[in-house]
Write an enzyme that holds these catalytic residues in place. Structure first.
Site, PDB file in Angstrom:
ATOM      1  N   ALA A 136       2.422   0.466   0.355  1.00 30.22           N
ATOM      2  CA  ALA A 136       1.395  -0.571   0.466  1.00 30.22           C
ATOM      3  C   ALA A 136       2.039  -1.948   0.638  1.00 30.22           C
ATOM      4  O   ALA A 136       1.471  -2.821   1.292  1.00 30.22           O
ATOM      5  CB  ALA A 136       0.492  -0.545  -0.763  1.00 30.22           C
ATOM      6  N   SER A 137       3.220  -2.148   0.070  1.00 31.72           N
ATOM      7  CA  SER A 137       3.920  -3.431   0.262  1.00 31.72           C
ATOM      8  C   SER A 137       4.200  -3.663   1.734  1.00 31.72           C
ATOM      9  O   SER A 137       4.046  -4.780   2.240  1.00 31.72           O
ATOM     10  CB  SER A 137       5.261  -3.447  -0.488  1.00 31.72           C
ATOM     11  OG  SER A 137       5.114  -3.092  -1.830  1.00 31.72           O
ATOM     12  N   HIS A 197      -1.783  -7.403  -6.702  1.00 31.08           N
ATOM     13  CA  HIS A 197      -0.478  -6.819  -7.023  1.00 31.08           C
ATOM     14  C   HIS A 197       0.653  -7.773  -6.632  1.00 31.08           C
ATOM     15  O   HIS A 197       0.512  -8.554  -5.694  1.00 31.08           O
ATOM     16  CB  HIS A 197      -0.335  -5.501  -6.254  1.00 31.08           C
ATOM     17  CG  HIS A 197       0.819  -4.678  -6.696  1.00 31.08           C
ATOM     18  ND1 HIS A 197       2.090  -4.873  -6.214  1.00 31.08           N
ATOM     19  CD2 HIS A 197       0.901  -3.670  -7.583  1.00 31.08           C
ATOM     20  CE1 HIS A 197       2.913  -4.000  -6.794  1.00 31.08           C
ATOM     21  NE2 HIS A 197       2.209  -3.257  -7.629  1.00 31.08           N
ATOM     22  N   ASP A 281      -6.241  -4.136   0.477  1.00 31.36           N
ATOM     23  CA  ASP A 281      -5.195  -3.397  -0.219  1.00 31.36           C
ATOM     24  C   ASP A 281      -5.879  -2.498  -1.251  1.00 31.36           C
ATOM     25  O   ASP A 281      -6.162  -2.928  -2.364  1.00 31.36           O
ATOM     26  CB  ASP A 281      -4.235  -4.392  -0.887  1.00 31.36           C
ATOM     27  CG  ASP A 281      -3.237  -3.717  -1.809  1.00 31.36           C
ATOM     28  OD1 ASP A 281      -3.057  -2.486  -1.714  1.00 31.36           O
ATOM     29  OD2 ASP A 281      -2.628  -4.425  -2.642  1.00 31.36           O
ATOM     30  N   ASN A 310      -2.735   4.264  -0.648  1.00 30.92           N
ATOM     31  CA  ASN A 310      -1.626   5.189  -0.845  1.00 30.92           C
ATOM     32  C   ASN A 310      -2.107   6.609  -1.111  1.00 30.92           C
ATOM     33  O   ASN A 310      -2.668   6.890  -2.162  1.00 30.92           O
ATOM     34  CB  ASN A 310      -0.754   4.744  -2.032  1.00 30.92           C
ATOM     35  CG  ASN A 310       0.121   3.566  -1.693  1.00 30.92           C
ATOM     36  OD1 ASN A 310       0.381   3.305  -0.526  1.00 30.92           O
ATOM     37  ND2 ASN A 310       0.569   2.855  -2.705  1.00 30.92           N
TER      38      ASN A 310
END
Lengths: 480, 480
Positions: A136-137, A197, A281, A310
């Protein structure tokens, strides 16, 4: 090796979730120089227990309640074996057609399974597309860089003044990439929730733009930390008045901290109207949209420019597997394309070259994992697993609600239960080693968070509660 | 699945290296919707041949001469099986101590095997460190972002004027990341050779800085495309006179185009003296430093700030595996650290948290692959494999040198032979399908490049030569 992994899973309960090792433990166990000559496999296998398993935080342990679940299944490992055996590198369609094509179909499968709008599908005729990022980053960074490029191009088209900067000398050999011209960056502001996050902070930082974290409040819909539309609208107005250009909102669906959720139905219309790229996200909570009853969490996703979650958390597909969808992938590809001769091929106009939508050139055959998992397990069983995770959290939340020493810091959401408790209790619980969990912090309040997996049984939930209360009572007594 | 992979390897010669499929072929073979209920494995296995193998460009095929070798070995696949079975996510030391610690020892093993200076070792007491990136593209981007941050900090400390930009209003809630302040970016120039890989262009573009590609010439040492020191010195002088700040040189050791090599002994002293970060992208050629006779290629590496190569090319370790070393990792970590509460742990001061040296948070247990490969195969055998690759290229180069129709575009280097031949011959060779290779372009000249693997036999080299000459002669006749 397959037997060894099977044994590891079967005897998991005999281990403690957190290992006893200290930093540097490995230097006494592994030689400091590589071997010139081959060693027999029996000796290598004998080292796996002391070197690897004794130093592993066992994420698959039923008493591991830290971070988030890490997906793991045997069909996913089968996919990794085949990917390793083929060992092709799929940086263009031609360098491995099956890798690109199966990825197109599999991201469509996942998109349909979680109910994404048609325009995100690869099989749709429009410019939308889905592909697989590592994490996800990575997806967040790619969304930020795409949005940054779109904003730069818009500023150029609108004739917005460059900040005073000497023009590049026409005789200079210095190259300035049109849509990544840094002269425009310092006016750009990226927004996110104060619950977003840390990967969002990192992405914004590395993109070289300004960040503004918007204050979240417990909203009426999700009863958890969300950014309210008036907060976003006020920030846009204020920042524009100061000469800034807000260009992206990174919405959060299921934060690590509290499982806080930004309402896409509330924030999406503002982003669309004000021309902010909306990236969603949904790293943690996205999987749960597989169950129709949780799909309200991503309601409004049709207003997103990009969406990511994810599969490697709760969807039985081993890390790494983080699908990302673009509303207009053709536009995004333009911002990343730097094609040299050795990567050109005759099918470029029609086939997807996924390398343009990521930083790396090389790509593994990750789509095999989802092909094997979805076919050999089926979406029904995965939905059941997701419901187990949620039910464990509900069970835990009820135990906490009834307990005089604890309060739920936020209501139970999906697989995250949480409570307000001090830093010392966290240390005591983790030093005790029977269970493992990690703390979090929201608006200055330190609390414990408990994450559940589909391998957690009802007894395990009770066990976690018993360990926590036992240690909490001892702590309270010692402080009297 | 293990048997299926073994069969795939054993029957490889019965396949053609490039598949016959056309873009979109998969939509007729795979349902467009995910299955709700499980399917038997027999049905899934039956689909692997038509859906996957029939659409695969077989990189492990002995008649695959395109791009570069893609490493593949059974011990590496064993590492992937165990990594998948453990399914821990190593974003901090505590989240999986064995993953971080084994990575520390294994990058030391590789560093020693290729003869890197001591200060790059994790076991050395200094601030140097080694870790594993996914790909060389990731390593290049991380080097660029670290160098950019160092340059911004230096500009701030030296009191270099910001370009005229309104100061941030002290009442504003906008956050400006100190070492990533975009106000300074537009003065920064990154240098690389005109032979550098497209990943370098992409990294510079995404970092939002200016690029200048320096003209390479065939140098006296490597007799291949290299940037001469006077070219770099002249560029620095010229760009500084225009107010720019050159901040990094991305050196190339073994380009994809021609295996061109920048001499680190020539360029290193200039970079160190002029305070340019020196990143060495040895993606392709780095593996060969395992053989002492090829170590001259990276001579001068002690002047580098960061060094990277791909084990996943010629070192029998499956993709992805791209180790990277930093001369001062402590400094680099400062530029990337955005720690939230849930990732804090008590060992942060002493143990490496590798997440700070990459974009992604999550990490797989990749060190297992090199642990298994080096132990079960040994460095001696890997050196032998590298020498086989080089010998195949020497054999091919000799055939070309003797042939009246062809000339070597650059001398044979490592496993890359090449020749000057037209675009049409390239199309004919690849349409013929017996072998697969890709073209390249240097200083406007289009040529064919031939890459060898350790699985290529002497007969395969002869076969490639025969196919190429047969098709070339037919082409020449048809043009008469």
């Amino acid at each position: 090796m397959v037997d060894l992994v099977a044994d590891y899973w079967e005897t998991m309960r005999e281990r403690q979730p957190l290992p006893d090792v200290k930093p540097g433990y490995i230097w006494d166990l592994v030689p400091k120089d590589p071997p010139a000559e081959p060693e027999p496999w029996s000796r290598i296998f004998a080292d796996i227990e002391p070197v690897i398993f004794q130093g592993t935080t066992h994420w698959q342990h039923p008493h591991f309640f830290a971070y988030y679940p890490s997906a793991c299944s045997y069909p996913a490992i089968m996919g990794d074996i085949l990917s390793g055996g083929i060992a092709s590198i799929g940086f263009t369609w031609k360098s491995s057609p099956a890798m690109t094509e199966l990825e197109m179909v599999m991201t469509d499968w996942i998109a349909k399974a979680i109910g994404l709008p048609r325009f995100f599908l690869n099989s749709d005729s429009g410019p939308g597309a889905g592909m697989i990022q590592c994490t996800a980053s990575d997806a967040t960074l790619i969304a930020l860089l795409s949005a940054r490029a779109r904003a730069v191009m818009a500023m150029k088209q609108n004739g917005i003044d460059r900040t005073a900067q000497e023009e590049v000398n026409p005789n200079s050999q210095i190259i300035n990439f049109e849509s990544h011209d840094p002269v425009y960056f310092s006016k750009l502001v990226a927004y996110c929730s104060d619950q977003a996050h840390s990967a969002v902070d990192k992405g914004i930082m590395l993109a070289g733009v300004r960040m503004r974290k918007l204050k979240s409040t417990k909203d009426d819909r999700f009863n958890n930390y969300s950014v309210e539309p008036n907060v976003l609208e006020a920030a846009i107005k204020e920042d524009r008045a100061q000469g800034y250009i807000p260009f992206i909102y990174v919405a959060t669906v299921g934060t690590t901290n509290t499982c806080g959720i930004d309402s896409l139905t509330k924030l999406g219309p503002i982003c669309n109207r004000e021309k902010l790229w909306l990236h969603v996200d949904a790293a943690y909570a996205g999987s749960f949209a597989l169950c129709p009853e949780f799909r309200y969490l991503i309601e409004g996703v049709e207003m997103a420019d990009s969406f990511n979650f994810n599969c490697a958390k709760s969807m039985m597909i081993n890390f790494d597997y983080s699908p990302m969808w673009f509303k207009d992938a053709k536009e995004a590809i333009n911002y990343f394309n730097v094609d040299p001769t050795y990567l050109k091929h005759e099918h470029q106009a029609v086939a997807s070259d996924y390398r343009h939508l990521q930083v790396a050139l090389g790509r593994r055959f990750r789509a095999l994992k989802v092909w094997f998992v979805l076919r050999s397990i089926g979406t029904t069983k995965i939905q059941e697993n997701l419901r187990i995770v949620v039910n464990r959290a509900i069970q835990f939340a009820k135990l906490i609600e009834k307990d005089e020493h604890f309060e739920l810091f936020v209501p139970q959401h999906l697989g995250l239960g949480s409570n307000d408790i001090n830093e010392r209790l966290n240390t005591i619980i983790n030093d005790d080693k029977r269970i493992h969990l990690v703390p979090a912090n929201a608006h200055g309040i330190y609390f414990l968070r408990v994450a559940f997996h589909s391998s957690t049984t009802e007894d395990d939930v009770k066990y976690a509660y018993d360990v926590i209360t036992e240690l909490a009572e001892a702590l309270l007594k010692s402080e009297l």
